[in-house]
Design an enzyme around this catalytic site. Structure first.
Site, PDB file in Angstrom:
ATOM      1  N   ASP A 131       7.864  23.890 -30.860  1.00 42.73           N
ATOM      2  CA  ASP A 131       8.154  24.763 -29.724  1.00 42.73           C
ATOM      3  C   ASP A 131       7.498  26.113 -29.988  1.00 42.73           C
ATOM      4  O   ASP A 131       7.120  26.414 -31.117  1.00 42.73           O
ATOM      5  CB  ASP A 131       9.676  24.941 -29.551  1.00 42.73           C
ATOM      6  CG  ASP A 131      10.082  25.239 -28.114  1.00 42.73           C
ATOM      7  OD1 ASP A 131      10.610  24.335 -27.443  1.00 42.73           O
ATOM      8  OD2 ASP A 131       9.847  26.385 -27.646  1.00 42.73           O
TER       9      ASP A 131
ATOM     10  N   ASP B 124       2.261  26.944 -29.664  1.00 43.15           N
ATOM     11  CA  ASP B 124       2.088  26.940 -28.208  1.00 43.15           C
ATOM     12  C   ASP B 124       1.213  25.732 -27.881  1.00 43.15           C
ATOM     13  O   ASP B 124       0.054  25.665 -28.313  1.00 43.15           O
ATOM     14  CB  ASP B 124       1.417  28.241 -27.770  1.00 43.15           C
ATOM     15  CG  ASP B 124       1.310  28.346 -26.259  1.00 43.15           C
ATOM     16  OD1 ASP B 124       1.155  27.295 -25.578  1.00 43.15           O
ATOM     17  OD2 ASP B 124       1.351  29.472 -25.741  1.00 43.15           O
ATOM     18  N   VAL B 125       1.770  24.780 -27.122  1.00 42.81           N
ATOM     19  CA  VAL B 125       1.038  23.520 -26.905  1.00 42.81           C
ATOM     20  C   VAL B 125      -0.221  23.697 -26.055  1.00 42.81           C
ATOM     21  O   VAL B 125      -1.036  22.782 -25.966  1.00 42.81           O
ATOM     22  CB  VAL B 125       1.939  22.428 -26.275  1.00 42.81           C
ATOM     23  CG1 VAL B 125       3.092  22.068 -27.211  1.00 42.81           C
ATOM     24  CG2 VAL B 125       2.444  22.834 -24.892  1.00 42.81           C
TER      25      VAL B 125
ATOM     26  N   ASN C  28       6.678  16.891 -24.328  1.00 39.11           N
ATOM     27  CA  ASN C  28       7.786  17.227 -23.442  1.00 39.11           C
ATOM     28  C   ASN C  28       7.803  18.694 -23.025  1.00 39.11           C
ATOM     29  O   ASN C  28       8.396  19.029 -21.991  1.00 39.11           O
ATOM     30  CB  ASN C  28       9.100  16.860 -24.159  1.00 39.11           C
ATOM     31  CG  ASN C  28      10.307  17.463 -23.513  1.00 39.11           C
ATOM     32  OD1 ASN C  28      10.799  16.963 -22.502  1.00 39.11           O
ATOM     33  ND2 ASN C  28      10.803  18.565 -24.062  1.00 39.11           N
TER      34      ASN C  28
ATOM     35  N   SER D   7       8.175  14.203 -14.168  1.00 35.16           N
ATOM     36  CA  SER D   7       9.316  14.643 -13.343  1.00 35.16           C
ATOM     37  C   SER D   7       9.283  13.866 -12.042  1.00 35.16           C
ATOM     38  O   SER D   7       8.215  13.350 -11.648  1.00 35.16           O
ATOM     39  CB  SER D   7       9.156  16.140 -13.029  1.00 35.16           C
ATOM     40  OG  SER D   7      10.072  16.551 -12.034  1.00 35.16           O
TER      41      SER D   7
ATOM     42  N   SER E 208       9.187  15.417  -9.606  1.00 38.41           N
ATOM     43  CA  SER E 208       8.229  16.298  -8.929  1.00 38.41           C
ATOM     44  C   SER E 208       6.791  15.848  -9.141  1.00 38.41           C
ATOM     45  O   SER E 208       5.872  16.400  -8.533  1.00 38.41           O
ATOM     46  CB  SER E 208       8.397  17.731  -9.430  1.00 38.41           C
ATOM     47  OG  SER E 208       9.714  18.176  -9.196  1.00 38.41           O
TER      48      SER E 208
ATOM     49  N   TYR F 109       3.962  23.086  -9.908  1.00 37.23           N
ATOM     50  CA  TYR F 109       4.729  22.103 -10.702  1.00 37.23           C
ATOM     51  C   TYR F 109       4.459  20.691 -10.198  1.00 37.23           C
ATOM     52  O   TYR F 109       4.258  19.766 -10.989  1.00 37.23           O
ATOM     53  CB  TYR F 109       6.211  22.461 -10.603  1.00 37.23           C
ATOM     54  CG  TYR F 109       7.111  21.771 -11.602  1.00 37.23           C
ATOM     55  CD1 TYR F 109       7.026  22.057 -12.967  1.00 37.23           C
ATOM     56  CD2 TYR F 109       8.068  20.858 -11.182  1.00 37.23           C
ATOM     57  CE1 TYR F 109       7.881  21.441 -13.881  1.00 37.23           C
ATOM     58  CE2 TYR F 109       8.922  20.246 -12.086  1.00 37.23           C
ATOM     59  CZ  TYR F 109       8.829  20.531 -13.439  1.00 37.23           C
ATOM     60  OH  TYR F 109       9.674  19.918 -14.330  1.00 37.23           O
TER      61      TYR F 109
ATOM     62  N   LYS G 206       2.833  17.935 -12.674  1.00 42.85           N
ATOM     63  CA  LYS G 206       3.568  16.726 -13.067  1.00 42.85           C
ATOM     64  C   LYS G 206       2.895  15.460 -12.506  1.00 42.85           C
ATOM     65  O   LYS G 206       2.945  14.404 -13.131  1.00 42.85           O
ATOM     66  CB  LYS G 206       5.026  16.828 -12.632  1.00 42.85           C
ATOM     67  CG  LYS G 206       5.804  17.915 -13.388  1.00 42.85           C
ATOM     68  CD  LYS G 206       5.799  17.662 -14.897  1.00 42.85           C
ATOM     69  CE  LYS G 206       6.702  18.618 -15.642  1.00 42.85           C
ATOM     70  NZ  LYS G 206       6.687  18.390 -17.100  1.00 42.85           N
TER      71      LYS G 206
ATOM     72  N   THR H 299      19.530  21.927 -18.280  1.00 45.62           N
ATOM     73  CA  THR H 299      18.793  22.442 -19.448  1.00 45.62           C
ATOM     74  C   THR H 299      18.582  23.949 -19.288  1.00 45.62           C
ATOM     75  O   THR H 299      18.984  24.537 -18.280  1.00 45.62           O
ATOM     76  CB  THR H 299      17.396  21.790 -19.554  1.00 45.62           C
ATOM     77  OG1 THR H 299      16.593  22.241 -18.452  1.00 45.62           O
ATOM     78  CG2 THR H 299      17.460  20.272 -19.552  1.00 45.62           C
TER      79      THR H 299
HETATM   80  P1  NAD Z   1      13.860  23.878 -21.279  1.00 52.04           P
HETATM   81  O1  NAD Z   1      13.337  25.162 -20.738  1.00 52.04           O
HETATM   82  O2  NAD Z   1      15.302  23.781 -21.639  1.00 52.04           O
HETATM   83  O3  NAD Z   1      12.983  23.416 -22.522  1.00 52.04           O
HETATM   84  C1  NAD Z   1      11.584  23.515 -22.505  1.00 52.04           C
HETATM   85  C2  NAD Z   1      11.116  23.953 -23.893  1.00 52.04           C
HETATM   86  O4  NAD Z   1       9.682  23.957 -23.867  1.00 52.04           O
HETATM   87  C3  NAD Z   1      11.567  25.364 -24.251  1.00 52.04           C
HETATM   88  O5  NAD Z   1      12.176  25.372 -25.531  1.00 52.04           O
HETATM   89  C4  NAD Z   1      10.278  26.165 -24.247  1.00 52.04           C
HETATM   90  O6  NAD Z   1      10.259  27.228 -25.213  1.00 52.04           O
HETATM   91  C5  NAD Z   1       9.252  25.099 -24.574  1.00 52.04           C
HETATM   92  N1  NAD Z   1       7.911  25.467 -24.138  1.00 52.04           N
HETATM   93  C6  NAD Z   1       7.527  25.902 -22.913  1.00 52.04           C
HETATM   94  N2  NAD Z   1       6.224  26.143 -22.887  1.00 52.04           N
HETATM   95  C7  NAD Z   1       5.760  25.870 -24.135  1.00 52.04           C
HETATM   96  C8  NAD Z   1       4.497  25.948 -24.744  1.00 52.04           C
HETATM   97  N3  NAD Z   1       3.410  26.356 -24.062  1.00 52.04           N
HETATM   98  N4  NAD Z   1       4.372  25.588 -26.038  1.00 52.04           N
HETATM   99  C9  NAD Z   1       5.455  25.184 -26.740  1.00 52.04           C
HETATM  100  N5  NAD Z   1       6.684  25.109 -26.231  1.00 52.04           N
HETATM  101  C10 NAD Z   1       6.831  25.450 -24.934  1.00 52.04           C
HETATM  102  O7  NAD Z   1      13.503  22.816 -20.163  1.00 52.04           O
HETATM  103  P2  NAD Z   1      13.718  21.241 -20.053  1.00 52.04           P
HETATM  104  O8  NAD Z   1      14.314  21.015 -18.728  1.00 52.04           O
HETATM  105  O9  NAD Z   1      14.340  20.672 -21.247  1.00 52.04           O
HETATM  106  O10 NAD Z   1      12.197  20.804 -19.958  1.00 52.04           O
HETATM  107  C11 NAD Z   1      11.633  19.770 -20.741  1.00 52.04           C
HETATM  108  C12 NAD Z   1      10.660  19.013 -19.886  1.00 52.04           C
HETATM  109  O11 NAD Z   1      11.390  18.325 -18.874  1.00 52.04           O
HETATM  110  C13 NAD Z   1       9.640  19.876 -19.153  1.00 52.04           C
HETATM  111  O12 NAD Z   1       8.383  19.246 -19.197  1.00 52.04           O
HETATM  112  C14 NAD Z   1      10.168  19.903 -17.740  1.00 52.04           C
HETATM  113  O13 NAD Z   1       9.156  20.153 -16.808  1.00 52.04           O
HETATM  114  C15 NAD Z   1      10.747  18.523 -17.629  1.00 52.04           C
HETATM  115  N6  NAD Z   1      11.716  18.297 -16.572  1.00 52.04           N
HETATM  116  C16 NAD Z   1      12.841  19.047 -16.487  1.00 52.04           C
HETATM  117  C17 NAD Z   1      13.752  18.794 -15.454  1.00 52.04           C
HETATM  118  C18 NAD Z   1      15.018  19.611 -15.309  1.00 52.04           C
HETATM  119  O14 NAD Z   1      15.635  19.544 -14.234  1.00 52.04           O
HETATM  120  N7  NAD Z   1      15.447  20.329 -16.322  1.00 52.04           N
HETATM  121  C19 NAD Z   1      13.510  17.764 -14.537  1.00 52.04           C
HETATM  122  C20 NAD Z   1      12.346  17.013 -14.665  1.00 52.04           C
HETATM  123  C21 NAD Z   1      11.462  17.280 -15.687  1.00 52.04           C
END
Ligand code: NAD
Length: 259
Positions: free
Chosen positions: A44, A68-69, A95, A146, A148, A159, A163, A194
């Site tokens: 992360d 940073d990914v 992820n 997602s 989405s 987004y 996605k 989340t």
């Molecule tokens: P979250 O914000 O709780 O966790 C995301 C994590 O990714 C965070 O810890 C953040 O610091 C890290 N991150 C962001 N950009 C980064 C980067 N460039 N390099 C390294 N780390 C990075 O959110 P989440 O909901 O757990 O999201 C996880 C995945 O699930 C994402 O891809 C999100 O798009 C997807 N998603 C989430 C939902 C939802 O409703 N929460 C629904 C569908 C998909």
């Protein structure tokens, strides 16, 4: 060989990288793989939260890297470091993701590029860095897309675009890697509790509106997504590749007609 369905060590001696592991779905996924016996590398860009999650897990089977990914060189170096530490790689979970929305004519260049940099570039860089190692172990990739990525939302064009790219990148890689023994799948969660959605979770009226439209009548918990990621990465999904699996309480089953 089929595993014992009662076994809780599906990933014993396997090496798993999870990006976005400091929060939400990624943290739940890292915990899940660890609970099933894996050696887990948590990735992360948020050092503080990453260290907090990593410290929960067994130190001899856990490592973490602040990366940073969207930085391809950093991703390559991280994957090499994990392979050096644990001796190989079996599962790559791409992820990490960010979200931006707004009226499409008001989206700034910066907003657009930030979403693409993490949600598209970051997923591709993770896949590309992992492929040479996964072909050696006949491993697997799971990408977090997602709902989405399979349909449009209102005012979420960056987004939705990002996605959608993850869903089709997953299909493309499944084509290229299948004969090398590497499976590549995507998951498509709907609204999940989340860090990304924390503001929404405090809005009871909004939550009730969502619950009304979701056939299962509630939002998703991160552990429910993690369970499907672990399934897709496991031998239980040995004939699945190129799939985008909805974890959405039935949202994508609807044709959009009102009740
Ligand atoms: P979250 O914000 O709780 O966790 C995301 C994590 O990714 C965070 O810890 C953040 O610091 C890290 N991150 C962001 N950009 C980064 C980067 N460039 N390099 C390294 N780390 C990075 O959110 P989440 O909901 O757990 O999201 C996880 C995945 O699930 C994402 O891809 C999100 O798009 C997807 N998603 C989430 C939902 C939802 O409703 N929460 C629904 C569908 C998909």
């Amino acid at each position: 060989m089929r595993r014992d369905p009662m076994s809780t060590d599906r990933f014993k001696d396997k090496v798993v990288i999870v990006t976005g592991a400091a929060s939400g779905i990624g943290a739940a996924t890292a915990r899940r793989f660890s609970a099933e016996g894996a050696r887990v590398a948590l990735i992360d860009r948020d050092r503080t939260n990453l260290e907090t999650v990593a410290q929960e897990l067994p130190p001899d089977r856990t490592t973490h890297h602040v990366v940073d990914v969207s930085d391809s060189a950093a991703v390559e170096a991280m994957v090499s470091a994990v392979v050096s530490r644990f001796g190989g790689l079996n599962v790559m979970v791409n992820n990490a993701g960010v979200h931006a929305g707004g009226a499409p004519d008001k989206i700034t260049d910066d907003q657009w590029r930030k979403v693409m940099a993490t949600d598209v570039d970051g997923v591709f860089f993770g896949c590309r860095a992992a492929i040479p190692h996964l072909t050696k172990t006949r491993g697997s990739i799971v990408n977090t897309a997602s709902v989405s990525g399979t349909g449009g939302d209102w005012s979420m064009s960056p987004y939705n675009a990002a996605k959608g790219a993850v869903v089709n990148l997953t299909r493309a890689l499944a084509m290229d890697l299948g004969k090398k023994g590497v499976r590549v799948n995507a998951i498509c969660p709907s609204l999940t509790r989340t860090g990304m959605t924390a503001d929404m979770m405090d809005d009871d009226k909004l939550l009730a509106e969502f619950a009304e439209r979701i056939p299962l009548g509630r939002v998703c918990e991160p552990e429910e997504v993690a369970a499907v990621i672990a399934f897709l990465a496991s031998e239980d999904a040995s004939f699945m590749t190129g799939a985008n699996v909805a974890v959405d309480g039935g949202v994508s089953a609807s044709n959009g007609q009102p009740p």
